[in-house]
Each structure stands twice: as structure tokens, then as C-alpha cells.
Design a protein around this motif. Sequence first.
Motif, PDB file in Angstrom:
ATOM      1  N   ALA A  32      37.057  32.307  31.236  1.00 19.40           N
ATOM      2  CA  ALA A  32      36.598  33.695  31.179  1.00 19.40           C
ATOM      3  C   ALA A  32      36.328  34.236  32.581  1.00 19.40           C
ATOM      4  O   ALA A  32      36.673  35.382  32.899  1.00 19.40           O
ATOM      5  N   MET A  33      35.721  33.415  33.452  1.00 23.55           N
ATOM      6  CA  MET A  33      35.440  33.863  34.821  1.00 23.55           C
ATOM      7  C   MET A  33      36.721  34.075  35.616  1.00 23.55           C
ATOM      8  O   MET A  33      36.825  35.014  36.419  1.00 23.55           O
ATOM      9  N   CYS A  34      37.699  33.206  35.406  1.00 25.38           N
ATOM     10  CA  CYS A  34      38.980  33.389  36.094  1.00 25.38           C
ATOM     11  C   CYS A  34      39.651  34.683  35.652  1.00 25.38           C
ATOM     12  O   CYS A  34      40.242  35.406  36.459  1.00 25.38           O
ATOM     13  N   ARG A  35      39.557  34.987  34.369  1.00 25.88           N
ATOM     14  CA  ARG A  35      40.128  36.233  33.879  1.00 25.88           C
ATOM     15  C   ARG A  35      39.426  37.437  34.492  1.00 25.88           C
ATOM     16  O   ARG A  35      40.053  38.444  34.839  1.00 25.88           O
ATOM     17  N   LEU A  36      38.106  37.340  34.627  1.00 26.09           N
ATOM     18  CA  LEU A  36      37.363  38.433  35.254  1.00 26.09           C
ATOM     19  C   LEU A  36      37.767  38.595  36.715  1.00 26.09           C
ATOM     20  O   LEU A  36      37.860  39.710  37.222  1.00 26.09           O
ATOM     21  N   ALA A  37      38.007  37.475  37.398  1.00 24.79           N
ATOM     22  CA  ALA A  37      38.452  37.546  38.788  1.00 24.79           C
ATOM     23  C   ALA A  37      39.807  38.228  38.881  1.00 24.79           C
ATOM     24  O   ALA A  37      40.052  39.036  39.792  1.00 24.79           O
ATOM     25  N   ALA A  38      40.698  37.930  37.942  1.00 23.21           N
ATOM     26  CA  ALA A  38      42.010  38.568  37.929  1.00 23.21           C
ATOM     27  C   ALA A  38      41.885  40.050  37.603  1.00 23.21           C
ATOM     28  O   ALA A  38      42.600  40.892  38.170  1.00 23.21           O
ATOM     29  N   ASP A  39      40.968  40.398  36.693  1.00 23.60           N
ATOM     30  CA  ASP A  39      40.737  41.809  36.383  1.00 23.60           C
ATOM     31  C   ASP A  39      40.169  42.541  37.589  1.00 23.60           C
ATOM     32  O   ASP A  39      40.508  43.690  37.869  1.00 23.60           O
ATOM     33  N   ASP A  40      39.282  41.859  38.310  1.00 26.64           N
ATOM     34  CA  ASP A  40      38.691  42.456  39.508  1.00 26.64           C
ATOM     35  C   ASP A  40      39.769  42.706  40.559  1.00 26.64           C
ATOM     36  O   ASP A  40      39.734  43.705  41.276  1.00 26.64           O
ATOM     37  N   GLU A  41      40.747  41.801  40.641  1.00 25.84           N
ATOM     38  CA  GLU A  41      41.871  41.983  41.555  1.00 25.84           C
ATOM     39  C   GLU A  41      42.611  43.268  41.227  1.00 25.84           C
ATOM     40  O   GLU A  41      42.944  44.063  42.123  1.00 25.84           O
ATOM     41  N   SER A  42      42.859  43.519  39.946  1.00 29.59           N
ATOM     42  CA  SER A  42      43.567  44.722  39.532  1.00 29.59           C
ATOM     43  C   SER A  42      42.755  45.974  39.835  1.00 29.59           C
ATOM     44  O   SER A  42      43.282  46.987  40.303  1.00 29.59           O
ATOM     45  N   ALA A  43      41.436  45.895  39.582  1.00 30.23           N
ATOM     46  CA  ALA A  43      40.580  47.049  39.840  1.00 30.23           C
ATOM     47  C   ALA A  43      40.528  47.371  41.320  1.00 30.23           C
ATOM     48  O   ALA A  43      40.602  48.524  41.730  1.00 30.23           O
ATOM     49  N   ARG A  44      40.411  46.343  42.158  1.00 27.17           N
ATOM     50  CA  ARG A  44      40.365  46.573  43.601  1.00 27.17           C
ATOM     51  C   ARG A  44      41.674  47.153  44.107  1.00 27.17           C
ATOM     52  O   ARG A  44      41.693  47.950  45.032  1.00 27.17           O
TER      53      ARG A  44
END
Length: 365
Positions: A140-152
Motif C-alpha cells: 500500500a505504501m509503495c502504491r502511495l509513493a507511485a501515486d505521489d510521483e504522478s501528482a508531483r
Amino acid sequence: MQKLFTPKRVTYSATAAAAAVATIASLWEYTGTVSADGAAEPLATKAAENMVTLTKPPRGEVPLPTDKLSCKMRASAPRNAVVLVCCGSFNPPTVMHMRMVDLAGDELMRRGYDVWGAYLSPVADAYGKPGLAPAADRVAMCRLAADDESARRSFGCSLVEEQLVHVSHTLTNPALDMTMVYEWEARQPGYTRTLTVLRRVESELKNWWSDGTRNSGAELTPAGCFPSNIDQDQAGTLAHPLMPQSKPEPPLVRAMLLCGGDVLESMAIPGVWRDPDVILREHGVVCIAREGTNLEQLINCPGSILYDFRDRIIIVYDKVGNSISSSKVRQELATGRPVRYLVPRMVLSYIYQKGLYGTSRNERI
């Protein structure tokens, strides 16, 4: 060529990542339910409009994510297509993990590689490392990191800047958005060898390509990626239901291991890796090393397995000298010290929401 990313408003808050608890729905069974704000409640208090029941899918159903895959149409011939695969604990994922993907993708594309995407593959609970958070949480944390990459990425470049990046032969996209999470390894009951993960990613990519071209022409192929003898302007005709379709041959997409310098060094130690020669020969390695280390000396030393396959190793030096590690982040969290700029924002919110790494004893930063 990657798709243009349309900027859109993204709101962050301390509880924004609480919704990621629902991410576990696709991984492991949960005995209660999760409300809209991420708080767990007993089944008896379930409100149908606000709650979702978490169920566990069959073990074999772990699809390879493909939503960020893209081809670089201007990659130099012979267009060596690769995806990066980073295996590890991700306990927790840090900004350095994401920077590794950025550095590797940038370097490979500068060298003419056609980088389709990158996968983080967290180890399973059976890895048995002390202090290892549950696999469901690490996924779940890795997915959030990937989502954060997209948002940034949506905030990092204006639409005009992105268009300039995409039409240029020389510019490199300053905000790559290609990280996905492959949870298959995390779902296994025992330890899984890195070679097995790499081979599975390649197999899944081949199957995905074949299924996509068989079912709907070129629609399910990576953005901008069509057979080399088809002009991009004509590519849309491949998906037309009334047009006779010939199934394109699946491209050879190599799963390339992405790792740090310590992992590469361990490959040279007899007995640490079972088949390092197979990994190097079949897949290759791109290694992110700290500036000041001398890995070239190691791989150019005759008698080493790294020397034998030195042409399959690409070393990228991080000139910033970043020493962030998951173990240091855990230590800081356990002592209540701030880690806000060491892990992606949504990952930090998730850590506090779940009380991981001793944070249940400390106040929210």
C-alpha cells in the motif's frame, strides 16, 4: 512517446492517505470494514453507502499493472525495450527509492533505451527480516509513493513544458511518471528469488501484449507503441473493428534489475546469490551508486562474475550524495524525529494512520 499528463487539483492532508487502507482490499482479507475516512469499524455498524467490505481474491490472480507503460517512439535503433524492476523490502519506501527510478530511467533513455516503465516488487512476509512491516502495508505504501510521483509530475511541469519535452529529440522529461507496484512477490507464501520475479514480469508483459493485440488491435499496447512498419498517424486503424487485423509480434521487452551499489557488490560474493550469472546474462543490471564509491574497479577486476558480464551492467552515480535509507527512516520514526522530507507525503500519512514503526507511541509530525 508518453501521454501528456493533464494537470489537475490534488489535495493532501494528514488523513488523505487513510483511504489507502482500502488498497489492502485487493491483497489480503480484512475482518471488518473501512469507512470513507479510512477508520476501521465492526461489521455491525456498517453503513452500506459509506463502507466497503474487504475480501481476498484467489492467490493466482495478481495482474501486472500496465497503466503507466509507454514506448519512446524516438528511441534509437534497435530500440532496446526494457522495464525496470526493483526488488526489496520497501520498509518503508523512501524518496530515494523513487529517485533511483528517476536516475535509472533518465540514464537509460539518454543511452537510447526504450524504457516502458518501472516496477517496485516488495518482498513477502516470509522474508523474515526483523521489524518488517506486513506485506499488505508495504504494498500500500509503495502504491502511495507511485501515486505521489504522478501528482508531483502534474505540478512539476506546465503543459507547455511537457509538450516541449515530448516533441524534442534531445530533452529528457524532468518529471518521469512510470513507477508501478507489482504485488505478486509480496503475495507468495515463501521467499521468491529475484530471477523468478524478473522472468515473471517478462512473461506477463508478453501475455499482456498478445491479449491486447488479439482482443482490440493496438488499444492495449503501450502509449505510442506500434509495429515499426506502421506510421503513428495510421496506427488508429489497427483497432477498427471492420479492418482486417494482423496480430503484431510481441516485442522483446527485457526486465532489467534496478538496485543499489550494495546489492551489486553482493553479487560478486560467492554463495550470496544462487544464479547471478543468469540474472546478468538474461536481464542485466542498472545500479544506482553513491558518488565516491568505485564500482568500476569492482566490475573490471578479472575473476569476478561481475567482470564476466560487465557489458550487462550500467552504473549510474548519484551526484547529490543522498544517504537516505529505510533503516534510518525507521530509526527516526521510532524516536519521534521528523522524516517529512525523507518519505513521500502520502506514505508518511499512512505510516501514522497505521501506527507503523513505533509511531503509535509518538505524536504526529
